[in-house]
Every structure is written in structure tokens, then in C-alpha cells.
Design a protein around this motif. Structure first.
Motif, short mmCIF file in Angstrom:
data_model
loop_
_atom_site.label_atom_id
_atom_site.label_comp_id
_atom_site.label_asym_id
_atom_site.label_seq_id
_atom_site.Cartn_x
_atom_site.Cartn_y
_atom_site.Cartn_z
N ASN A 33 1.14 -1.20 0.10
CA ASN A 33 0.38 0.32 -0.25
C ASN A 33 0.78 1.10 0.11
OD1 ASN A 33 -2.72 -1.77 0.08
ND2 ASN A 33 -2.43 -1.40 2.06
N ARG A 34 1.48 1.15 0.47
CA ARG A 34 3.63 2.39 0.11
C ARG A 34 4.33 1.86 0.81
NH1 ARG A 34 -0.71 3.33 5.66
NH2 ARG A 34 -2.13 5.12 4.69
N ARG A 49 -8.62 3.79 -5.52
CA ARG A 49 -9.75 3.53 -4.82
C ARG A 49 -10.40 3.94 -5.18
NH1 ARG A 49 -10.17 1.87 1.02
NH2 ARG A 49 -8.45 0.23 1.28
N GLU A 62 -10.76 -4.77 -0.76
CA GLU A 62 -10.65 -3.85 -0.66
C GLU A 62 -10.55 -2.28 -0.35
OE1 GLU A 62 -6.98 -2.29 2.10
OE2 GLU A 62 -8.46 -4.10 2.02
#
Length: 73
Positions: A33-34, A49, A62
Motif C-alpha cells: 500500500n505504501r 480506490r 479491499e
């Protein structure tokens, strides 16, 4: 939190060295994610997203988890 950042940095550094020894004969697929700045130039695709900013999603549940959590409040 700082220890986690160091461990993540070490992990990516290890992957970088591992791949450097193998040239074009290897590839890694890492979902993160990062990802740290160390690998910023190696990110091939970054999913969002936001339906308006493709590519959208990656894991269906998710991308909808936040919406479900908000309806439970």
C-alpha cells in the motif's frame, strides 16, 4: 513505528540487491500500500480506490471495505 520503517527499508534493500545479482533473469511482484521512496522508480503500476483515476482497485473487497465500515456506524 520507526522499527517497522527500518525493517521495511531493509526488506526492500535486500530485494534490490537480490535482483541486481540476477539481472534480467528475474522479477518480483510485491503488493504494498505504501512502498518506500527507495523503490519509487521501480513501481510499475499503482492502483487507486477512485473509479475516476484508473487503474481502479485490485482486490474487490479491499476497495469496498471503507464503504462497508461507514454503513456500520
Amino acid at each position: 513505528m520507526i522499527a517497522d520503517a527500518v525493517a521495511i527499508g531493509d526488506f526492500y534493500q535486500h530485494l534490490s540487491h537480490w535482483l541486481a545479482d540476477r539481472g534480467s533473469r528475474a522479477q518480483l511482484i510485491v503488493a504494498d500500500n505504501r512502498p518506500p521512496p527507495l523503490v519509487e522508480n521501480d513501481v510499475v503500476v499503482c492502483y487507486s480506490r477512485n473509479e475516476e483515476r484508473p487503474p481502479y482497485g485490485l482486490i474487490e473487497d479491499e476497495t469496498s471495505a471503507d464503504e462497508e465500515a461507514e454503513t456500520d456506524l
